[in-house]
Scaffold this active site. Structure first.
Site, PDB file in Angstrom:
ATOM      1  N   GLU A   1      -5.605 -52.530 -44.461  1.00 30.70           N
ATOM      2  CA  GLU A   1      -4.256 -53.109 -44.329  1.00 30.70           C
ATOM      3  C   GLU A   1      -3.546 -53.354 -45.645  1.00 30.70           C
ATOM      4  O   GLU A   1      -2.585 -54.116 -45.710  1.00 30.70           O
ATOM      5  CB  GLU A   1      -4.301 -54.406 -43.509  1.00 30.70           C
ATOM      6  CG  GLU A   1      -4.498 -54.121 -42.040  1.00 30.70           C
ATOM      7  CD  GLU A   1      -4.355 -55.348 -41.149  1.00 30.70           C
ATOM      8  OE1 GLU A   1      -3.962 -56.410 -41.633  1.00 30.70           O
ATOM      9  OE2 GLU A   1      -4.664 -55.208 -39.959  1.00 30.70           O
TER      10      GLU A   1
ATOM     11  N   GLN B   1       6.422 -60.804 -30.575  1.00 31.28           N
ATOM     12  CA  GLN B   1       7.412 -61.863 -30.721  1.00 31.28           C
ATOM     13  C   GLN B   1       6.832 -63.250 -30.973  1.00 31.28           C
ATOM     14  O   GLN B   1       7.431 -64.031 -31.693  1.00 31.28           O
ATOM     15  CB  GLN B   1       8.307 -61.905 -29.474  1.00 31.28           C
ATOM     16  CG  GLN B   1       9.344 -60.799 -29.483  1.00 31.28           C
ATOM     17  CD  GLN B   1      10.148 -60.758 -28.205  1.00 31.28           C
ATOM     18  OE1 GLN B   1      10.066 -59.805 -27.451  1.00 31.28           O
ATOM     19  NE2 GLN B   1      10.917 -61.791 -27.931  1.00 31.28           N
TER      20      GLN B   1
HETATM   21  P1  FAD Z   1      16.678 -63.190 -15.659  1.00 34.84           P
HETATM   22  O1  FAD Z   1      15.760 -62.209 -16.247  1.00 34.84           O
HETATM   23  O2  FAD Z   1      18.140 -62.937 -15.731  1.00 34.84           O
HETATM   24  O3  FAD Z   1      16.256 -63.403 -14.140  1.00 34.84           O
HETATM   25  C1  FAD Z   1      17.040 -64.127 -13.227  1.00 34.84           C
HETATM   26  C2  FAD Z   1      16.764 -63.631 -11.824  1.00 34.84           C
HETATM   27  O4  FAD Z   1      17.380 -64.492 -10.900  1.00 34.84           O
HETATM   28  C3  FAD Z   1      17.304 -62.239 -11.544  1.00 34.84           C
HETATM   29  O5  FAD Z   1      16.281 -61.412 -11.052  1.00 34.84           O
HETATM   30  C4  FAD Z   1      18.395 -62.467 -10.507  1.00 34.84           C
HETATM   31  O6  FAD Z   1      18.526 -61.390  -9.585  1.00 34.84           O
HETATM   32  C5  FAD Z   1      17.886 -63.723  -9.824  1.00 34.84           C
HETATM   33  N1  FAD Z   1      18.930 -64.532  -9.133  1.00 34.84           N
HETATM   34  C6  FAD Z   1      20.097 -64.968  -9.642  1.00 34.84           C
HETATM   35  N2  FAD Z   1      20.721 -65.732  -8.719  1.00 34.84           N
HETATM   36  C7  FAD Z   1      19.950 -65.766  -7.618  1.00 34.84           C
HETATM   37  C8  FAD Z   1      20.047 -66.408  -6.348  1.00 34.84           C
HETATM   38  N3  FAD Z   1      21.062 -67.200  -6.022  1.00 34.84           N
HETATM   39  N4  FAD Z   1      19.045 -66.203  -5.472  1.00 34.84           N
HETATM   40  C9  FAD Z   1      17.987 -65.444  -5.759  1.00 34.84           C
HETATM   41  N5  FAD Z   1      17.847 -64.821  -6.956  1.00 34.84           N
HETATM   42  C10 FAD Z   1      18.802 -64.995  -7.873  1.00 34.84           C
HETATM   43  N6  FAD Z   1      13.510 -60.354 -24.174  1.00 34.84           N
HETATM   44  C11 FAD Z   1      12.509 -60.422 -25.023  1.00 34.84           C
HETATM   45  O7  FAD Z   1      11.961 -61.506 -25.224  1.00 34.84           O
HETATM   46  N7  FAD Z   1      12.049 -59.323 -25.681  1.00 34.84           N
HETATM   47  C12 FAD Z   1      12.596 -58.114 -25.489  1.00 34.84           C
HETATM   48  O8  FAD Z   1      12.169 -57.142 -26.098  1.00 34.84           O
HETATM   49  C13 FAD Z   1      13.668 -58.004 -24.584  1.00 34.84           C
HETATM   50  N8  FAD Z   1      14.254 -56.815 -24.384  1.00 34.84           N
HETATM   51  C14 FAD Z   1      15.279 -56.733 -23.506  1.00 34.84           C
HETATM   52  C15 FAD Z   1      15.891 -55.504 -23.290  1.00 34.84           C
HETATM   53  C16 FAD Z   1      16.913 -55.382 -22.379  1.00 34.84           C
HETATM   54  C17 FAD Z   1      17.568 -54.056 -22.176  1.00 34.84           C
HETATM   55  C18 FAD Z   1      17.335 -56.525 -21.644  1.00 34.84           C
HETATM   56  C19 FAD Z   1      18.438 -56.415 -20.634  1.00 34.84           C
HETATM   57  C20 FAD Z   1      16.761 -57.758 -21.857  1.00 34.84           C
HETATM   58  C21 FAD Z   1      15.741 -57.874 -22.806  1.00 34.84           C
HETATM   59  N9  FAD Z   1      15.138 -59.094 -23.072  1.00 34.84           N
HETATM   60  C22 FAD Z   1      14.106 -59.174 -23.936  1.00 34.84           C
HETATM   61  C23 FAD Z   1      15.684 -60.343 -22.522  1.00 34.84           C
HETATM   62  C24 FAD Z   1      14.831 -60.907 -21.390  1.00 34.84           C
HETATM   63  O9  FAD Z   1      14.635 -59.931 -20.407  1.00 34.84           O
HETATM   64  C25 FAD Z   1      15.527 -62.139 -20.847  1.00 34.84           C
HETATM   65  O10 FAD Z   1      15.610 -63.112 -21.871  1.00 34.84           O
HETATM   66  C26 FAD Z   1      14.769 -62.745 -19.674  1.00 34.84           C
HETATM   67  O11 FAD Z   1      14.649 -61.809 -18.640  1.00 34.84           O
HETATM   68  C27 FAD Z   1      15.474 -63.983 -19.143  1.00 34.84           C
HETATM   69  O12 FAD Z   1      14.695 -64.480 -18.109  1.00 34.84           O
HETATM   70  P2  FAD Z   1      15.258 -65.411 -16.941  1.00 34.84           P
HETATM   71  O13 FAD Z   1      14.182 -65.530 -15.966  1.00 34.84           O
HETATM   72  O14 FAD Z   1      15.826 -66.641 -17.517  1.00 34.84           O
HETATM   73  O15 FAD Z   1      16.503 -64.613 -16.322  1.00 34.84           O
HETATM   74  P1  NAP Z   2      22.664 -61.228 -28.670  1.00 41.34           P
HETATM   75  O1  NAP Z   2      21.522 -60.860 -29.519  1.00 41.34           O
HETATM   76  O2  NAP Z   2      23.186 -62.602 -28.716  1.00 41.34           O
HETATM   77  O3  NAP Z   2      23.830 -60.194 -28.988  1.00 41.34           O
HETATM   78  C1  NAP Z   2      25.074 -60.240 -28.404  1.00 41.34           C
HETATM   79  C2  NAP Z   2      25.996 -59.263 -29.126  1.00 41.34           C
HETATM   80  O4  NAP Z   2      27.258 -59.304 -28.512  1.00 41.34           O
HETATM   81  C3  NAP Z   2      26.189 -59.575 -30.563  1.00 41.34           C
HETATM   82  O5  NAP Z   2      26.138 -58.358 -31.274  1.00 41.34           O
HETATM   83  C4  NAP Z   2      27.593 -60.183 -30.642  1.00 41.34           C
HETATM   84  O6  NAP Z   2      28.020 -59.735 -31.907  1.00 41.34           O
HETATM   85  C5  NAP Z   2      28.278 -59.556 -29.460  1.00 41.34           C
HETATM   86  N1  NAP Z   2      29.239 -60.428 -28.789  1.00 41.34           N
HETATM   87  C6  NAP Z   2      29.068 -61.705 -28.380  1.00 41.34           C
HETATM   88  N2  NAP Z   2      30.177 -62.160 -27.763  1.00 41.34           N
HETATM   89  C7  NAP Z   2      31.077 -61.146 -27.762  1.00 41.34           C
HETATM   90  C8  NAP Z   2      32.404 -61.016 -27.290  1.00 41.34           C
HETATM   91  N3  NAP Z   2      33.008 -62.012 -26.667  1.00 41.34           N
HETATM   92  N4  NAP Z   2      33.029 -59.846 -27.486  1.00 41.34           N
HETATM   93  C9  NAP Z   2      32.420 -58.822 -28.110  1.00 41.34           C
HETATM   94  N5  NAP Z   2      31.163 -58.907 -28.592  1.00 41.34           N
HETATM   95  C10 NAP Z   2      30.491 -60.053 -28.419  1.00 41.34           C
HETATM   96  O7  NAP Z   2      22.316 -60.953 -27.156  1.00 41.34           O
HETATM   97  P2  NAP Z   2      21.788 -59.684 -26.408  1.00 41.34           P
HETATM   98  O8  NAP Z   2      21.817 -58.461 -27.217  1.00 41.34           O
HETATM   99  O9  NAP Z   2      22.567 -59.713 -25.166  1.00 41.34           O
HETATM  100  O10 NAP Z   2      20.282 -60.044 -26.122  1.00 41.34           O
HETATM  101  C11 NAP Z   2      19.938 -61.142 -25.266  1.00 41.34           C
HETATM  102  C12 NAP Z   2      18.623 -61.716 -25.661  1.00 41.34           C
HETATM  103  O11 NAP Z   2      17.582 -60.795 -25.378  1.00 41.34           O
HETATM  104  C13 NAP Z   2      18.617 -62.002 -27.134  1.00 41.34           C
HETATM  105  O12 NAP Z   2      18.381 -63.380 -27.353  1.00 41.34           O
HETATM  106  C14 NAP Z   2      17.501 -61.184 -27.665  1.00 41.34           C
HETATM  107  O13 NAP Z   2      16.647 -61.955 -28.487  1.00 41.34           O
HETATM  108  C15 NAP Z   2      16.711 -60.722 -26.458  1.00 41.34           C
HETATM  109  N6  NAP Z   2      16.296 -59.347 -26.754  1.00 41.34           N
HETATM  110  C16 NAP Z   2      15.313 -59.179 -27.647  1.00 41.34           C
HETATM  111  C17 NAP Z   2      14.939 -57.917 -27.997  1.00 41.34           C
HETATM  112  C18 NAP Z   2      13.818 -57.708 -28.988  1.00 41.34           C
HETATM  113  O14 NAP Z   2      13.551 -56.599 -29.364  1.00 41.34           O
HETATM  114  N7  NAP Z   2      13.119 -58.732 -29.405  1.00 41.34           N
HETATM  115  C19 NAP Z   2      15.544 -56.824 -27.455  1.00 41.34           C
HETATM  116  C20 NAP Z   2      16.572 -57.025 -26.543  1.00 41.34           C
HETATM  117  C21 NAP Z   2      16.945 -58.306 -26.213  1.00 41.34           C
HETATM  118  P3  NAP Z   2      29.380 -60.113 -32.587  1.00 41.34           P
HETATM  119  O15 NAP Z   2      29.659 -61.529 -32.143  1.00 41.34           O
HETATM  120  O16 NAP Z   2      29.170 -59.962 -34.041  1.00 41.34           O
HETATM  121  O17 NAP Z   2      30.349 -59.119 -32.069  1.00 41.34           O
HETATM  122 FE1  SF4 Z   3       1.799 -60.760 -29.151  1.00 43.12          FE
HETATM  123 FE2  SF4 Z   3       1.728 -61.662 -26.659  1.00 43.12          FE
HETATM  124 FE3  SF4 Z   3       3.624 -59.923 -27.382  1.00 43.12          FE
HETATM  125 FE4  SF4 Z   3       1.051 -59.156 -27.128  1.00 43.12          FE
HETATM  126  S1  SF4 Z   3       2.412 -59.857 -25.514  1.00 43.12           S
HETATM  127  S2  SF4 Z   3       2.400 -58.666 -28.803  1.00 43.12           S
HETATM  128  S3  SF4 Z   3      -0.008 -60.979 -27.881  1.00 43.12           S
HETATM  129  S4  SF4 Z   3       3.344 -61.999 -28.164  1.00 43.12           S
END
Ligand code: FAD
Ligand code: NAP
Ligand code: SF4
Length: 674
Positions: free
Chosen positions: A168, A343
């Protein structure tokens, strides 16, 4: 052996007078708990839980053999008897669970984050502001003695062995590589001289500890940096440490400063097992394969085809301490599979926060976050099956509550179900599989395709609102134009996207969507393609194992936009952000910052740049909104007004800076409390 679900993986192994009950090594992971004496009992509980879960051999995080080798100022070290006495609490806890444990001795060399750092030569690491002092010949000899002293102290502390960290890019690796070793004395110059420090440490350690003590040598199979070791040098090293008394070779690949990802989720599973297989042919001691091995099937395959005799995994046992027990019970589908997101583990370690796991917030907090059986079972409705709702539902059911889970969609997962469709995030599907199985096993009443209303929820003792988030639709004139789509429509629903695309918002989701739109490949990761894209060479004569990367062309021209003027991707994880930034660059994504969105019409997206000085029209076919999220909380006020016990978690609680780590931890903590 024939009845065993994983005959190779679960077969015991006898080495250096020690019997390992199976082939699983819990590899070294610095948790941060090592650094303070007051955390010894927490560390003991953390290891004991993994020993109880069946790990064959546990390797601790790295302990420095002297202060110059500290990872961080006043970090973990093993240099005195009084420290060794404290370690007895750890070794006894692991032995009480039938486990074996080895202490890793790690001298950080030029990766030591402090002004006292030393190395083979005075060459600064690109990832550390401190320039190391070059060790004198006497200095090298005392470092060798200090390794031996730590090994003896580990033996006194009851450890079953030690691991000498030789990979490493840490000190020993710095001696091994011409990149960092420019010495002209007996410790530098020829490959044989560069190997001397590794071989001397191993030989003298063996002399000091006797034959019945494990010595694992951690060896870099490819440095993945310019001027790194050649394959012949690596093979010679493996042979010489075997001759010097190593009991086993544990492998790793790449230095911390390497620009080839080796452990993030986009690296194909077992990507480097073939290299381990090649190395194993040159030695007669057992060799452990490592990196992106996270399921029993993958591990069994590697062992069955003879690429390794042991499997080292660190993160998968953070995510699920019972990984081995579940393999023994032939229940691999009940394993909470590590998704390699980094993470809560490595991203924490690199900013000096205690290590845990996104999927398993109990990791490293075994004494504090405990889910005890409830004394009063209640009826609890959980609304929303995203990460927050799933962790709450499973935790509550495990404690003995009667849980009903409502989910509006036809499948569980919430936003995680979108994430799993991003190329390189396929592992996220494992989390959904895990929760699906747990809900079944725990008899949770799951109502899919059911949008719960406040009326549906009145009969429950408690209601957990985990309704998550919805994509934000910014108030840009023309945002309702037909060419505008949300990320959910594009990624989850498969809405067609044109050849020129603008993405509004460059947070984690914007970056992921850019990768989705610029990748044109089958859903399964292809190892050869991945190696080509990152410039990993199979050519044995390539120093450091590197060649010129050849990225696959993007099927679209993509513009990734944000209003902030900061660099795109700065908010991403420490260990993963650079991988995403490099991938976007390789795909030719145009990154625009400081953008003001004026309007959207048939011509495309009209923007103003340079603080209002330049107006541009981006003639795009599609515009994808990744402009953050807003909480979905309609139910909360109505339920509170009706006197229901309401608990709000995840994105429904706070949308800003939401990620799955926070969502799952909130769900788990609520389940522990109710
Ligand atoms: P949500 O995931 O939004 O789940 C809420 C659920 O509630 C949904 O399934 C919805 O259908 C359901 N619901 C809403 N209202 C009702 C109702 N009235 N009755 C029944 N069901 C209902 N996070 C990371 O930490 N690492 C990542 O790498 C990462 N990558 C991401 C990539 C993408 C493309 C996206 C979109 C998200 C990513 N995230 C990532 C973000 C992560 O997925 C969210 O932070 C997380 O899913 C939030 O969890 P939650 O349970 O609060 O809400
Ligand atoms: P985010 O990281 O908060 O990014 C939101 C983006 O939207 C920013 O680029 C912001 O940039 C822009 N934005 C916000 N308000 C806006 C507005 N009114 N008009 C136009 N642009 C606006 O949120 P996210 O990308 O939706 O991700 C959601 C969560 O999922 C994040 O907390 C992230 O940590 C998690 N996630 C993590 C990973 C990972 O690899 N670890 C991957 C995906 C998601 P400006 O304000 O500069 O325009
Ligand atoms: Fe680390 Fe847990 Fe993510 Fe695996 S799932 S990489 S142990 S934080």
């Amino acid at each position: 052996m024939t009845d065993s679900p994983y005959p190779h993986l679960l077969e015991p192994l006898e080495i250096s007078g020690t019997t390992l009950r199976n082939r699983v090594i819990m590899g070294s992971m610095h948790t941060g708990l090592e650094d303070r004496a007051k955390n010894t009992d927490r560390l003991a509980a953390y290891f004991a839980e993994r020993a109880r879960g069946g790990a064959g051999l546990i390797v601790t995080g790295g302990y420095a053999p002297d202060r110059t080798g500290w990872l961080v100022p006043f970090g973990a070290k093993l240099t005195h008897r009084f420290e060794a006495r404290r370690h007895r609490r750890i070794t006894s806890a692991v032995h009480a669970e039938g486990g074996r444990i080895a202490l890793q001795i790690l001298h950080a060399g030029r990766y030591s984050y402090q002004p006292l750092s030393v190395s083979a030569s005075s060459i600064k690491a690109p990832i550390n502001p401190f320039r190391p002092r070059a060790l004198t010949g006497r200095g090298v000899r005392s470092v060798v003695r200090h390794f031996v002293r730590s090994a003896k102290l580990a033996q006194e502390a009851g450890y079953d062995g030690v691991e000498i960290m030789g990979g490493e890019g840490y000190l020993i690796n710095q001696f091994l590589s011409a990149r960092t070793n420019k010495r002209r004395d007996e410790w530098g110059g020829s490959p044989e001289n560069r190997r001397r420090v590794a071989v001397e440490i191993t030989r003298r350690t063996r002399d000091a500890v006797g034959p019945d003590f494990l010595i694992s040598f951690r060896l870099s199979m490819a440095d993945l940096v310019a001027d790194g070791q050649t394959w012949d040098e690596i093979v010679a090293l493996a042979r010489e440490v075997e001759a010097a008394g190593a009991s086993l070779i544990n492998t790793d690949i790449g230095w911390h400063e390497s620009r080839v990802p080796t452990i993030v989720t986009s690296v194909p599973r077992a990507a480097f097992a073939d290299v381990t297989g090649k190395l194993a042919q040159h030695v007669s001691i057992p060799v452990a394969a490592a990196n992106r091995i996270n399921t029993p099937d993958v591990a069994e395959d590697i062992l069955a085809r003879g690429d390794a005799q042991l499997i080292a995994m660190a993160r998968p046992l953070l995510a699920d301490p019972e990984w081995v027990r579940k393999a023994e019970r032939a229940q691999p589908d009940r394993i909470n599979t590590c998704i390699a997101c980094n993470q809560a583990c490595l991203d924490h370690a690199f900013v000096n926060k205690h290590v845990s796991c996104l999927l398993n917030p109990r990791a490293g907090r075994e004494t504090e976050l405990v889910l005890l059986p409830t004394r009063r079972s209640r009826t609890i409705a959980v609304v929303g099956a995203g990460p927050a709702g799933l962790s709450a539902a499973v935790g509550l059911a495990r404690r003995g509550h009667a849980v009903t889970l409502f989910e509006a969609h036809a499948e569980i997962g919430g936003q995680f179900g979108i994430a799993r469709r991003i190329p390189g995030k396929e592992e996220f599907a494992e989390t959904i599989r895990y929760y699906t199985r747990e809900l079944e096993e725990l008899d949770v009443d799951v109502r899919l395709g059911t949008r719960a209303s406040a009326t549906d929820l009145r009969e429950y003792d408690d209601v957990v609102v985990a309704t998550g988030v919805a994509p934000r639709v910014p108030g840009i004139p023309g945002v309702d134009h037909a060419k505008v789509l949300t990320y959910a429509q594009v990624v989850r629903d498969g809405a067609p996207v044109g050849a020129r695309v603008a993405i509004i918002g460059a947070g984690g989701i914007g970056v992921d969507v850019a990768e989705f739109l610029t990748t044109d490949r089958s859903p399964t990761l292809d190892l050869a393609e991945w190696k080509r894209e990152w410039g990993v060479s199979d050519d044995e004569s390539a120093p450091g194992g590197l060649t010129t990367p050849v990225p696959s062309p993007s099927p679209r021209e993509v513009f990734l936009l944000q209003r902030k003027t900061s660099r795109i991707g700065v908010g991403l994880g420490k260990t993963t952000g650079w991988v995403h930034r490099a991938a976007l660059k390789a795909k030719g994504v145009h990154e625009w910052t400081g953008v003001a969105y004026d309007r959207i019409d048939d011509d495309g997206l009209h923007v103003t740049l340079d603080e209002g000085r330049t107006r541009r029209t981006l003639e795009v076919d599609s515009i994808v909104l990744c402009a953050g999220q807003e909480s979905v909380r309609e139910l909360v006020d109505e339920l509170e007004a009706s006197g229901t016990n309401v608990h709000v978690i995840g994105g429904a609680d706070v949308a800003a800076e939401l990620d799955a780590k926070r969502a799952i931890e909130q769900g788990t903590r609520l389940a522990a409390r109710l």
